[in-house]
Design a protein around this motif. Structure first.
Motif: not given
Length: 157
Positions: A36-45, A57-66
């Motif tokens: 999406l927009g040149g960003v591979d969503l299978t990698k950390p975003v 942080e979208l780590t690939g296994t977790e969404m971490v809200y800080t």
């Protein structure tokens, strides 16, 4: 006579073909990585915003809200639901709080720096709605305080 020869020929062909193994269809091509927009969503975003400061942080296994205020909130990261220029991740934190991250392929400025990000982020944590920007974590970590936030190309070997 001719009918008998045809019938016998058909029986012989049928008997010969029964010993053959069926031909397996070729394996399906792997599904392309959602980009999406040149960003591979299978990698950390990383999605981030200001006023108030927050990140997801979208780590690939977790969404971490800080936020600056503890505690952080974690939820399992589902597979992205991509529709056109939008990707959505929806889950629930360990405390049962809904956490939704929507990324849109539109350029974004965080309003505090001279950086431009490839994605706009909309985050909802419980009843709180937040707006910000997003890019791959690698791009955010490797980009200075101004200019486009894009991943640096790997040098050719």
């Amino acid at each position: 006579m001719r009918l008998t020869v045809l019938a016998v020929s058909a029986l012989i062909l049928t008997a010969c073909s029964q010993g053959e193994e069926p031909v397996a269809p070729p394996p399906a091509a792997p599904e392309p990585a959602p980009v999406l927009g040149g960003v591979d969503l299978t990698k950390p975003v990383r999605a981030l915003g200001t006023e108030p400061f927050w990140s997801v942080e979208l780590t690939g296994t977790e969404m971490v809200y800080t936020t600056p205020e503890p505690p952080e909130q974690r939820a399992p990261q589902p597979k992205a639901v991509v529709q056109g220029t939008t990707a959505t991740f929806e889950g629930k934190t360990g405390a049962g709080t809904p956490l939704s991250v929507t990324l849109v392929a539109t350029e974004c400025s965080d309003g505090m720096s001279d950086r431009t990000y490839p994605l706009t982020a909309m985050v909802k944590v419980g009843e709180t709605s937040l707006n910000g920007c997003a890019a791959s974590t690698a791009a955010i970590m490797s980009t200075g305080e101004s200019g486009p936030v894009v991943e640096k190309a790997e040098p050719a070997a």
